[in-house]
Structure formats: structure tokens, C-alpha cells
Design a protein around this motif. Structure first.
Motif, PDB file in Angstrom:
ATOM      1  N   GLU A 186     -22.886  92.831  55.292  1.00  0.00           N
ATOM      2  CA  GLU A 186     -23.880  91.753  55.253  1.00  0.00           C
ATOM      3  C   GLU A 186     -23.282  90.372  54.992  1.00  0.00           C
ATOM      4  OE1 GLU A 186     -24.022  93.694  51.070  1.00  0.00           O
ATOM      5  OE2 GLU A 186     -23.718  94.290  53.171  1.00  0.00           O
ATOM      6  N   VAL A 187     -22.004  90.306  54.651  1.00  0.00           N
ATOM      7  CA  VAL A 187     -21.346  89.030  54.366  1.00  0.00           C
ATOM      8  C   VAL A 187     -20.835  88.410  55.673  1.00  0.00           C
ATOM      9  CG1 VAL A 187     -19.414  87.930  53.159  1.00  0.00           C
ATOM     10  CG2 VAL A 187     -20.671  89.791  52.066  1.00  0.00           C
ATOM     11  N   ASP A 188     -20.990  87.088  55.798  1.00  0.00           N
ATOM     12  CA  ASP A 188     -20.521  86.357  56.975  1.00  0.00           C
ATOM     13  C   ASP A 188     -18.994  86.254  56.911  1.00  0.00           C
ATOM     14  OD1 ASP A 188     -19.920  84.627  59.007  1.00  0.00           O
ATOM     15  OD2 ASP A 188     -21.384  83.092  58.464  1.00  0.00           O
ATOM     16  N   ARG A 189     -18.312  87.133  57.615  1.00  0.00           N
ATOM     17  CA  ARG A 189     -16.845  87.170  57.530  1.00  0.00           C
ATOM     18  C   ARG A 189     -16.201  85.937  58.145  1.00  0.00           C
ATOM     19  NH1 ARG A 189     -14.794  93.399  58.498  1.00  0.00           N
ATOM     20  NH2 ARG A 189     -15.971  94.323  56.778  1.00  0.00           N
ATOM     21  N   ALA A 190     -16.803  85.385  59.188  1.00  0.00           N
ATOM     22  CA  ALA A 190     -16.227  84.197  59.818  1.00  0.00           C
ATOM     23  C   ALA A 190     -16.198  83.035  58.827  1.00  0.00           C
ATOM     24  CB  ALA A 190     -17.026  83.818  61.056  1.00  0.00           C
ATOM     25  N   VAL A 196     -16.202  83.274  55.462  1.00  0.00           N
ATOM     26  CA  VAL A 196     -15.215  83.576  54.420  1.00  0.00           C
ATOM     27  C   VAL A 196     -13.803  83.363  54.955  1.00  0.00           C
ATOM     28  CG1 VAL A 196     -14.308  85.367  52.889  1.00  0.00           C
ATOM     29  CG2 VAL A 196     -16.779  85.164  53.241  1.00  0.00           C
ATOM     30  N   PHE A 197     -13.576  83.720  56.216  1.00  0.00           N
ATOM     31  CA  PHE A 197     -12.258  83.503  56.835  1.00  0.00           C
ATOM     32  C   PHE A 197     -11.894  82.027  56.784  1.00  0.00           C
ATOM     33  CE2 PHE A 197      -9.592  82.307  60.367  1.00  0.00           C
ATOM     34  CZ  PHE A 197      -8.607  83.290  60.397  1.00  0.00           C
ATOM     35  N   ARG A 198     -12.824  81.163  57.199  1.00  0.00           N
ATOM     36  CA  ARG A 198     -12.533  79.721  57.227  1.00  0.00           C
ATOM     37  C   ARG A 198     -12.270  79.186  55.820  1.00  0.00           C
ATOM     38  NH1 ARG A 198     -16.931  79.941  60.848  1.00  0.00           N
ATOM     39  NH2 ARG A 198     -18.322  79.123  59.223  1.00  0.00           N
ATOM     40  N   LEU A 199     -13.067  79.630  54.864  1.00  0.00           N
ATOM     41  CA  LEU A 199     -12.912  79.132  53.493  1.00  0.00           C
ATOM     42  C   LEU A 199     -11.623  79.638  52.860  1.00  0.00           C
ATOM     43  CD1 LEU A 199     -16.604  79.521  52.245  1.00  0.00           C
ATOM     44  CD2 LEU A 199     -15.403  77.395  52.813  1.00  0.00           C
ATOM     45  N   LEU A 200     -11.260  80.894  53.120  1.00  0.00           N
ATOM     46  CA  LEU A 200     -10.001  81.417  52.591  1.00  0.00           C
ATOM     47  C   LEU A 200      -8.813  80.681  53.209  1.00  0.00           C
ATOM     48  CD1 LEU A 200     -10.385  85.318  52.430  1.00  0.00           C
ATOM     49  CD2 LEU A 200     -10.019  83.750  50.516  1.00  0.00           C
ATOM     50  N   LEU A 201      -8.901  80.377  54.496  1.00  0.00           N
ATOM     51  CA  LEU A 201      -7.825  79.650  55.155  1.00  0.00           C
ATOM     52  C   LEU A 201      -7.687  78.248  54.568  1.00  0.00           C
ATOM     53  CD1 LEU A 201      -5.673  79.569  57.348  1.00  0.00           C
ATOM     54  CD2 LEU A 201      -7.446  78.842  58.966  1.00  0.00           C
ATOM     55  N   ALA A 202      -8.824  77.585  54.339  1.00  0.00           N
ATOM     56  CA  ALA A 202      -8.789  76.247  53.744  1.00  0.00           C
ATOM     57  C   ALA A 202      -8.196  76.285  52.339  1.00  0.00           C
ATOM     58  CB  ALA A 202     -10.197  75.659  53.708  1.00  0.00           C
ATOM     59  N   TRP A 203      -8.574  77.309  51.562  1.00  0.00           N
ATOM     60  CA  TRP A 203      -8.034  77.427  50.209  1.00  0.00           C
ATOM     61  C   TRP A 203      -6.523  77.682  50.259  1.00  0.00           C
ATOM     62  CZ3 TRP A 203     -10.232  76.434  45.566  1.00  0.00           C
ATOM     63  CH2 TRP A 203      -9.512  76.795  44.432  1.00  0.00           C
ATOM     64  N   GLY A 219     -23.851  89.314  42.535  1.00  0.00           N
ATOM     65  CA  GLY A 219     -24.197  87.924  42.779  1.00  0.00           C
ATOM     66  C   GLY A 219     -23.040  86.967  42.618  1.00  0.00           C
ATOM     67  N   VAL A 220     -21.815  87.464  42.716  1.00  0.00           N
ATOM     68  CA  VAL A 220     -20.617  86.641  42.600  1.00  0.00           C
ATOM     69  C   VAL A 220     -20.128  86.275  43.997  1.00  0.00           C
ATOM     70  CG1 VAL A 220     -18.198  86.614  41.830  1.00  0.00           C
ATOM     71  CG2 VAL A 220     -19.946  87.714  40.425  1.00  0.00           C
ATOM     72  N   SER A 221     -19.667  85.051  44.153  1.00  0.00           N
ATOM     73  CA  SER A 221     -19.145  84.621  45.448  1.00  0.00           C
ATOM     74  C   SER A 221     -17.993  85.521  45.889  1.00  0.00           C
ATOM     75  CB  SER A 221     -18.637  83.173  45.349  1.00  0.00           C
ATOM     76  OG  SER A 221     -17.809  82.857  46.442  1.00  0.00           O
ATOM     77  N   PRO A 222     -18.088  86.122  47.075  1.00  0.00           N
ATOM     78  CA  PRO A 222     -16.964  86.938  47.558  1.00  0.00           C
ATOM     79  C   PRO A 222     -15.698  86.111  47.760  1.00  0.00           C
ATOM     80  CG  PRO A 222     -18.601  86.648  49.287  1.00  0.00           C
ATOM     81  CD  PRO A 222     -19.207  86.115  48.032  1.00  0.00           C
TER      82      PRO A 222
END
Length: 416
Positions: free
Chosen positions: A384-388, A390-397, A132-135
């Protein structure tokens, strides 16, 4: 147009091409540019240009990578990883922090940041989803932990950094450890910020179950020998001050002579792309030094750097360059040699602080999915994780880290 300005523009064009054409190796472009500018612009013979090749840097990367490639090939690194994971027993709120510590330890022991993330990401990301941890949080802490440890004097990036420091005339044996501690502290601050902002404290203890630790491979005689050799490497480099490349080549040869590693496979699997990056950009930078281009570059940076923003500017420029270039293969060899002249022209700051600012700024953005570390985490996400997303959020970070790195450098290196 002067030769100094022409060579500087060629460097800029080379880096720009590397950003827009990710299929190109910037080191290859750098070598081509060095021969073109050096031969046609500066009138140098090919043999004179070849002497500008940064052989010390390249030998360091090859030697350390070869030693740990042998250790990975015979399963010793799997023993280390599995043992660390079983000893940690991560779950719930401790899960991302535990993997931060594991990535830090594994990276610092020698394999470096890329190897640490490659080993841990396939375990860490599925474990985060189950618990239950944010990927996103897990990916950030895993990459940040690996980068916090990668400037250890025995890791690939740390060894390369030691060579760069020696090129500045900084031969104090305690200095690499000082830089390592400074980088690790700043990276740890960014990891703590991510943990607080992205819900690390809101994870219910034990939610979603715990991570199943992997089986630890048996400790065979070959792996015992390899562990002893890796321990000897730590002692030789950290405690006795032996050159990392020299120690790595001698110990790697010992492993192959004792049939404890497959030399042919280890050589084939060397990071030749990174080696070409370091060699090509290093050759071009050395040529630029001879043409006066680096003096021109430091003049331009000095005009932008107010006395109280010296370290912040270095960290910010390093972060921006690292968004599209290799942190250790391009940005560090390019910016670290500029620090002494820039320091002299600005009249404020410190040499060691400047190196730390470049090191931190260049690596804090590596969580971006455009970097190797971020891409490894993205690939390890469960289906099952929305990779798109996570991609956007990792790029923003990753983009935000260029600013945060400059801010941390300003507070801890400029103000204090």
C-alpha cells in the motif's frame, strides 16, 4: 601523456563505467585494466601483476563472510534477531529508534550492514506502516544504524578497515575501536537529524498498533555451539587482537568439522561480487601506486584541500564516489591508502581523522535506493506504500548525505 596520468584516467573510466553500467562488476573491470595497463603500459609480466592482488583484504572478506554465513544457515542469526526484537518491544515514537539500535547491534556483532538490513527490513518497514511511522524515516534509521555498527572490528567492513589501517602502518590494537566509535558517533548524529526532521517526535505513542515480534527459533545444541563460537570470535578479535581472517577461518572450520554448518551452501552463498570488487579494485590501486598515479591523485586533491577543509574534502569525495560505487569494495580501498600522502602535502589534519572521514563519507550515502541497503528497504515496503515516492525521497536523502557527511567531518574533525 605519462604512464601515471594514463593509469589514473583508466581508473576514472573504470569507475565511470561502473556507474553507468550497473550490470557490470567494477572489480572485473579493475582486473582487466590492471593487466592491460600493467602489461602493455608498464611492461610487467602477468605473474608480477598477479602479485599485486590484495590477498589479505580478500581473505578477510571471505573468512568473516563464511563464518557468519554458517551461522545464518543453521538459524543462529535468526535466534539473535528474534531475541533482540522481542527484548526491544518497539512501538510508537520508539519504533525507529529501536530499530536503529537493533541494526547497530546486529551489524556490530559480526554480520555487517547488509546482513543486518536484510534480516530486519522485512520486519521494520511493515511495522512502521502499522504504527503510523514514516517508512522513509524507518528506512533511513535502519540503514544508518547498520552502517554505524558495521565498522566494528569483528564485522566484515570493520575487518577490512583494520587491514587497510595495518597497510598504513597503524597497528595500535585500540585504533580500530577508536575508528569504530568515531564512525558510529557521526552516523548517529545523522540518524538523530533524520528523526527530528522527518517527524519522529510527532508520532503518537501507540498509533496504529505495535509490531508483532517474530517467533524466536528454538535454541538447539547446534545453535548453542554456534553462539559460543561467535562469542569466541568476538573475544579473539576485539580483546586478544587476533587477525580477523585467521580467527574466522579457524572457527568456521571448527563448525563444519562438528557438523554445525553446511560448508558447501555457505561457500556457494559467499558475496562473490563483493570479493571480486575488493580484489579487482585493490589490484588496480596497487598497480597505480607503482606507476606514480596515486601521487598524482594526491597532488590534485591537495590543491583542492585548504588546511581547514582536509577531512571535509575527504568525506565529500568519498560520498560522491560511493553514489555509484561500492563503499567498502571500491571507495575505502581506493581512498584510505591516499590519506598519508595527502596529509603530508596539505600539512594539516590527522591520519586517523582522515580514515574516519573516508569511512563516514563513503557510507552515509548508502541509504540511497541505488545502494544495497536502500534497495533492501524499498523491497520490504508493504504494497500500500507509494514506492516511487519513497524511492525519490531516499535518493534525495542519499545525495544530501554526501554534503552532510562533509559538514560533519568539517565540524567534528577539522574545527574541533
Amino acid at each position: 601523456m605519462t604512464l601515471a596520468l594514463l593509469a589514473l584516467l583508466v581508473l576514472g573510466a573504470t569507475l565511470f563505467l561502473g556507474i553507468v553500467r550497473t550490470d557490470l562488476n567494477v572489480g572485473l573491470l579493475g582486473l582487466a585494466a590492471a593487466f592491460a595497463v600493467g602489461g602493455w603500459g608498464a611492461g610487467l609480466a602477468p605473474a608480477e601483476i598477479a602479485r599485486l592482488f590484495p590477498s589479505t583484504l580478500v581473505l578477510t572478506v571471505i573468512g568473516v563472510s563464511l563464518l557468519f554465513g554458517l551461522a545464518g544457515g543453521n538459524g543462529t542469526l535468526d535466534v539473535l534477531t528474534g531475541g533482540l526484537l522481542r527484548a526491544a518491544g518497539p512501538s510508537g515514537q520508539r519504533l525507529p529508534l529501536t530499530f536503529f539500535g537493533l541494526a547497530f547491534a546486529l551489524s556490530a556483532l559480526g554480520p555487517g550492514n547488509i546482513a543486518a538490513v536484510a534480516l530486519l527490513a522485512p520486519v521494520a518497514l511493515p511495522a512502521a506502516v502499522r504504527a503510523g511511522v514514516s517508512p522513509l524515516l524507518m528506512a533511513i534509521l535502519l540503514c544508518t544504524g547498520a552502517n554505524a555498527g558495521t565498522f566494528s572490528p569483528v564485522a566484515v567492513t570493520g575487518s577490512l578497515n583494520v587491514t587497510l589501517l595495518e597497510g598504513l602502518g597503524l597497528n595500535d590494537p585500540a585504533l580500530p575501536l577508536t575508528v569504530f566509535a568515531g564512525v558510529a558517533a557521526l552516523q548517529s548524529l545523522s540518524a538523530g537529524l533524520a528523526y527530528l526532521l522527518l517527524g519522529g517526535l510527532r508520532v503518537r505513542a501507540g498509533a496504529g498498533g505495535t509490531a508483532d515480534p517474530p517467533d524466536v527459533p528454538p535454541l538447539t545444541p547446534v545453535r548453542r555451539l554456534t553462539l559460543a563460537v561467535l562469542a569466541a570470535f568476538l573475544v579473539l578479535v576485539v580483546l586478544l587482537g587476533v587477525n580477523a581472517a585467521a580467527a574466522a577461518f579457524v572457527l568456521a572450520s571448527l563448525l563444519t568439522l562438528l557438523r554445525a554448518g553446511d560448508a558447501e551452501s555457505a561457500v556457494r552463498d559467499l558475496p562473490w561480487g563483493v570479493i571480486l570488487l575488493v580484489g579487482g579494485i585493490g589490484t588496480l590501486v596497487n598497480l597505480l601506486e607503482g606507476t606514480g598515479s596515486l601521487d598524482l591523485a594526491t597532488d590534485l586533491l591537495a590543491r583542492l584541500a585548504a588546511p581547514g577543509l582536509f577531512h571535509a574534502l575527504l568525506a565529500f569525495v568519498a560520498g560522491l564516489l560511493s553514489l555509484g560505487s561500492s563503499s567498502s569494495g571500491v571507495v575505502m580501498p581506493l581512498l584510505v591508502p591516499l590519506v598519508p600522502d595527502l596529509l603530508h602535502k596539505v600539512g594539516a589534519g590527522s591520519l586517523v581523522g582522515g580514515v574516519i572521514a573516508v569511512d563516514v563519507g563513503s557510507h552515509m550515502v548508502d541509504v540511497s535506493p541505488l545502494s544495497t541497503l536502500g534497495a533492501l528497504c524499498l523491497a520490504a515496503l508493504p504494497a500500500e506504500v507509494d514506492r516511487a515516492r519513497v524511492f525519490r525521497l531516499l535518493l534525495a536523502w542519499g545525495l544530501a548525505m554526501a554534503v552532510l557527511g562533509a559538514g560533519l567531518a568539517w565540524v567534528l574533525l577539522d574545527l574541533l
